[in-house]
Motif scaffolding. Structure first.
Motif, PDB file in Angstrom:
ATOM      1  N   THR A  38       0.853  -1.185   0.000  1.00 50.78           N
ATOM      2  CA  THR A  38       0.000   0.000   0.000  1.00 50.78           C
ATOM      3  C   THR A  38       0.890   1.236   0.000  1.00 50.78           C
ATOM      4  N   TYR A  39       0.518   2.233  -0.817  1.00 53.61           N
ATOM      5  CA  TYR A  39       1.310   3.455  -0.856  1.00 53.61           C
ATOM      6  C   TYR A  39       0.446   4.663  -1.174  1.00 53.61           C
ATOM      7  N   VAL A  40       0.978   5.829  -0.851  1.00 56.93           N
ATOM      8  CA  VAL A  40       0.387   7.109  -1.226  1.00 56.93           C
ATOM      9  C   VAL A  40       1.503   7.961  -1.805  1.00 56.93           C
ATOM     10  N   THR A  41       1.151   8.833  -2.723  1.00 54.86           N
ATOM     11  CA  THR A  41       2.140   9.722  -3.312  1.00 54.86           C
ATOM     12  C   THR A  41       1.513  11.082  -3.558  1.00 54.86           C
ATOM     13  N   GLY A  42       2.324  12.112  -3.462  1.00 52.57           N
ATOM     14  CA  GLY A  42       1.847  13.482  -3.642  1.00 52.57           C
ATOM     15  C   GLY A  42       2.652  14.425  -2.771  1.00 52.57           C
ATOM     16  N   GLY A  43       1.971  15.434  -2.247  1.00 47.44           N
ATOM     17  CA  GLY A  43       2.635  16.390  -1.365  1.00 47.44           C
ATOM     18  C   GLY A  43       2.873  17.738  -2.013  1.00 47.44           C
ATOM     19  N   ILE A  44       2.049  18.068  -3.020  1.00 46.35           N
ATOM     20  CA  ILE A  44       2.196  19.372  -3.668  1.00 46.35           C
ATOM     21  C   ILE A  44       1.225  20.344  -3.009  1.00 46.35           C
ATOM     22  N   GLU A  46       0.637  23.258   0.420  1.00 48.67           N
ATOM     23  CA  GLU A  46       0.668  23.193   1.883  1.00 48.67           C
ATOM     24  C   GLU A  46      -0.357  22.220   2.456  1.00 48.67           C
ATOM     25  N   ASP A  47      -1.558  22.196   1.882  1.00 47.91           N
ATOM     26  CA  ASP A  47      -2.594  21.298   2.404  1.00 47.91           C
ATOM     27  C   ASP A  47      -2.181  19.847   2.252  1.00 47.91           C
ATOM     28  N   GLU A  48      -1.636  19.483   1.084  1.00 50.04           N
ATOM     29  CA  GLU A  48      -1.201  18.095   0.875  1.00 50.04           C
ATOM     30  C   GLU A  48      -0.031  17.744   1.784  1.00 50.04           C
ATOM     31  N   VAL A  49       0.885  18.667   1.983  1.00 49.20           N
ATOM     32  CA  VAL A  49       2.021  18.400   2.876  1.00 49.20           C
ATOM     33  C   VAL A  49       1.511  18.102   4.279  1.00 49.20           C
ATOM     34  N   ARG A  50       0.557  18.899   4.757  1.00 47.28           N
ATOM     35  CA  ARG A  50      -0.025  18.654   6.078  1.00 47.28           C
ATOM     36  C   ARG A  50      -0.715  17.294   6.123  1.00 47.28           C
ATOM     37  N   ALA A  51      -1.447  16.969   5.070  1.00 49.28           N
ATOM     38  CA  ALA A  51      -2.145  15.681   5.026  1.00 49.28           C
ATOM     39  C   ALA A  51      -1.155  14.520   5.054  1.00 49.28           C
ATOM     40  N   PHE A  52      -0.032  14.647   4.347  1.00 46.06           N
ATOM     41  CA  PHE A  52       0.971  13.584   4.345  1.00 46.06           C
ATOM     42  C   PHE A  52       1.629  13.451   5.713  1.00 46.06           C
ATOM     43  N   HIS A  53       1.869  14.559   6.385  1.00 48.48           N
ATOM     44  CA  HIS A  53       2.442  14.481   7.731  1.00 48.48           C
ATOM     45  C   HIS A  53       1.486  13.776   8.690  1.00 48.48           C
ATOM     46  N   GLU A  54       0.188  13.957   8.487  1.00 47.61           N
ATOM     47  CA  GLU A  54      -0.787  13.312   9.375  1.00 47.61           C
ATOM     48  C   GLU A  54      -0.866  11.802   9.166  1.00 47.61           C
ATOM     49  N   VAL A  55      -0.632  11.315   7.937  1.00 46.83           N
ATOM     50  CA  VAL A  55      -0.741   9.869   7.679  1.00 46.83           C
ATOM     51  C   VAL A  55       0.610   9.164   7.700  1.00 46.83           C
ATOM     52  N   ALA A  56       1.677   9.891   7.917  1.00 44.65           N
ATOM     53  CA  ALA A  56       3.031   9.324   7.817  1.00 44.65           C
ATOM     54  C   ALA A  56       3.217   8.092   8.704  1.00 44.65           C
ATOM     55  N   GLN A  58       1.366   5.710   9.298  1.00 42.80           N
ATOM     56  CA  GLN A  58       0.765   4.499   8.746  1.00 42.80           C
ATOM     57  C   GLN A  58       1.685   3.786   7.751  1.00 42.80           C
ATOM     58  N   TYR A  59       2.797   4.419   7.394  1.00 44.16           N
ATOM     59  CA  TYR A  59       3.704   3.878   6.373  1.00 44.16           C
ATOM     60  C   TYR A  59       5.094   3.709   6.964  1.00 44.16           C
ATOM     61  N   ASN A  60       5.713   2.553   6.698  1.00 43.72           N
ATOM     62  CA  ASN A  60       7.009   2.270   7.321  1.00 43.72           C
ATOM     63  C   ASN A  60       8.202   2.547   6.408  1.00 43.72           C
ATOM     64  N   MET A  61       7.952   2.983   5.180  1.00 39.55           N
ATOM     65  CA  MET A  61       9.020   3.424   4.280  1.00 39.55           C
ATOM     66  C   MET A  61       8.545   4.740   3.654  1.00 39.55           C
ATOM     67  N   ARG A  62       9.218   5.835   4.045  1.00 43.30           N
ATOM     68  CA  ARG A  62       8.792   7.152   3.580  1.00 43.30           C
ATOM     69  C   ARG A  62       9.897   7.768   2.734  1.00 43.30           C
ATOM     70  N   LEU A  63       9.598   7.973   1.463  1.00 42.97           N
ATOM     71  CA  LEU A  63      10.578   8.504   0.521  1.00 42.97           C
ATOM     72  C   LEU A  63      10.276   9.970   0.235  1.00 42.97           C
ATOM     73  N   THR A  64      11.342  10.771   0.152  1.00 42.11           N
ATOM     74  CA  THR A  64      11.231  12.185  -0.199  1.00 42.11           C
ATOM     75  C   THR A  64      12.207  12.468  -1.325  1.00 42.11           C
ATOM     76  N   PHE A  65      11.767  13.259  -2.313  1.00 41.39           N
ATOM     77  CA  PHE A  65      12.573  13.571  -3.489  1.00 41.39           C
ATOM     78  C   PHE A  65      12.779  15.081  -3.582  1.00 41.39           C
ATOM     79  N   GLY A  94       4.385  13.828  -6.552  1.00 44.76           N
ATOM     80  CA  GLY A  94       4.819  14.914  -5.691  1.00 44.76           C
ATOM     81  C   GLY A  94       6.123  14.494  -5.041  1.00 44.76           C
ATOM     82  N   PRO A  95       6.586  15.239  -4.064  1.00 43.78           N
ATOM     83  CA  PRO A  95       7.877  14.925  -3.442  1.00 43.78           C
ATOM     84  C   PRO A  95       7.831  13.756  -2.461  1.00 43.78           C
ATOM     85  N   PHE A  96       6.645  13.241  -2.158  1.00 44.77           N
ATOM     86  CA  PHE A  96       6.531  12.156  -1.181  1.00 44.77           C
ATOM     87  C   PHE A  96       5.986  10.888  -1.816  1.00 44.77           C
TER      88      PHE A  96
END
Length: 156
Positions: A38-44, A46-56, A58-65, A94-96
């Motif tokens: 299972t994965y999620v991608t995005g982060g473009i 401010e709202d998406e960045v906040r949303a990704f920080h809230e679900v982080a 739930q994921y055990n491998m977090r990649l940032t580009f 996105g970057p995540f």
């Protein structure tokens, strides 16, 4: 008439509160399931960045580009393998790219334009890993300096 006007003002006030609350709400990224991963991608934005920080969590491998100059990157092609089997092949939106995988050893290949970076990682049975990929600034890649005594190009 006064009663109707008061009701109208109250209704308008409630409508304004609901509209402004909707503007500040953020939707959680939609998980994608593929090959038992299972994965999620995005982060473009401010709202998406906040949303990704809230679900982080739930994921055990977090990649940032990102570029080495600090700009986030998207459209990165990612391949995650385990025991030479591809378990995920995806393009970041996105970057995540946050992934939930079973604990174990993985090889992550991330390609931005024509450059591929590869990292070997171990995902623990508890907790998570944060993996960051950095490339030269994509706007500056391929810039050649033709004379030895010329000043170096300014960093953007």
């Amino acid at each position: 008439m006064l009663n109707t006007a008061a009701h109208l003002r109250a209704a308008l006030l409630v409508a304004c509160v609901l509209v402004s609350a909707r503007g500040y709400s953020q939707e959680a990224p939609t998980p994608i399931a593929r090959n038992g991963v299972t994965y999620v991608t995005g982060g473009i934005g401010e709202d998406e960045v906040r949303a990704f920080h809230e679900v982080a969590r739930q994921y055990n491998m977090r990649l940032t580009f990102a570029s080495k100059t600090g700009h986030y990157l998207s459209d990165v092609d990612v391949s995650i393998t385990s025991n030479q089997h591809v378990i995920l092949s995806a393009r970041s939106e996105g970057p995540f790219l946050f992934v939930h995988v079973p604990p174990g050893r993985y090889r992550i290949a991330a390609r931005d334009r024509h450059l591929t970076e590869t990292k070997e990682v171990v995902v623990p049975s508890t907790g998570a890993i944060d993996v960051r990929f950095y490339w030269d600034d994509p706007d500056r890649h391929g810039v050649m300096q033709l004379c030895q005594r010329c000043p170096k190009p300014a960093q953007q």
